[in-house]
Design a protein around this motif. Structure first.
Motif, mmCIF file in Angstrom:
data_model
loop_
_atom_site.group_PDB
_atom_site.id
_atom_site.type_symbol
_atom_site.label_atom_id
_atom_site.label_comp_id
_atom_site.label_asym_id
_atom_site.label_seq_id
_atom_site.Cartn_x
_atom_site.Cartn_y
_atom_site.Cartn_z
ATOM 1 N N PHE A 145 38.923 35.517 40.542
ATOM 2 C CA PHE A 145 39.931 36.502 40.764
ATOM 3 C C PHE A 145 39.354 37.971 40.817
ATOM 4 N N ARG A 146 39.594 38.640 41.449
ATOM 5 C CA ARG A 146 39.361 39.958 41.463
ATOM 6 C C ARG A 146 40.592 41.240 42.212
ATOM 7 N N PRO A 147 40.319 42.301 41.728
ATOM 8 C CA PRO A 147 41.399 43.324 42.540
ATOM 9 C C PRO A 147 40.901 43.032 44.169
ATOM 10 N N ALA A 148 42.056 43.144 44.741
ATOM 11 C CA ALA A 148 41.973 42.954 46.372
ATOM 12 C C ALA A 148 41.127 44.167 46.814
ATOM 13 N N PRO A 149 40.160 44.143 47.559
ATOM 14 C CA PRO A 149 39.444 45.208 48.379
ATOM 15 C C PRO A 149 40.605 46.055 49.304
ATOM 16 N N TYR A 150 40.385 46.977 49.137
ATOM 17 C CA TYR A 150 41.163 48.147 49.906
ATOM 18 C C TYR A 150 42.367 48.397 49.233
#
Length: 129
Positions: free
Chosen positions: A71-76
């Motif tokens: 998981f990662r913070p969503a780009p943009y």
């Protein structure tokens, strides 16, 4: 979860709509507001991109998932202060978690709709006795 499974799951939620936009992404909405996006994640070493899914989270889940593998913070979105996560690991053992977070995203977005819109759509209504 595959893109087809993602689309089937989101389509089964009440009063959702689907559009394809932003470069071919499957965008799912409730009451005209986005709650999930299915598209392609980062490219792998072979140059192919695997499916990746983006969803809204609570502050607590955002903090938790931001540090979890896959998981990662969503780009943009996350770079603009929005609490959206992108799941980039689409292995089968993550499917249960993904379905939970997609339902939670749907709930959070539906609760953000005006009370009038919620009534019109039959969402989040207290049972009458």
């Amino acid at each position: 979860m595959t893109n087809d499974e993602f689309n089937q799951f989101c389509a089964a939620l009440p009063v959702t709509t689907h559009v394809v936009q932003w470069g071919g992404a499957d965008v799912w909405k409730v009451g005209g507001k986005v709650f999930a996006i299915g598209g392609w994640g980062p490219k792998q070493s072979d140059g192919k991109a695997l499916p990746a899914f983006v969803f809204k989270t609570s502050d607590l889940n955002f903090d938790f998932l931001s540090h979890q593998e896959g998981f990662r913070p969503a780009p943009y979105m996350a770079s603009r202060g929005m609490k959206w996560i992108q799941q980039v690991d689409n292995s089968a053992e993550k499917d249960e978690a993904l379905t939970y977070y997609l339902k939670e995203s749907y709930r959070l977005v539906s609760l953000g709709l005006t009370k009038k819109k919620q009534r019109e759509l039959g969402l989040n209504q207290q049972p009458t006795q």
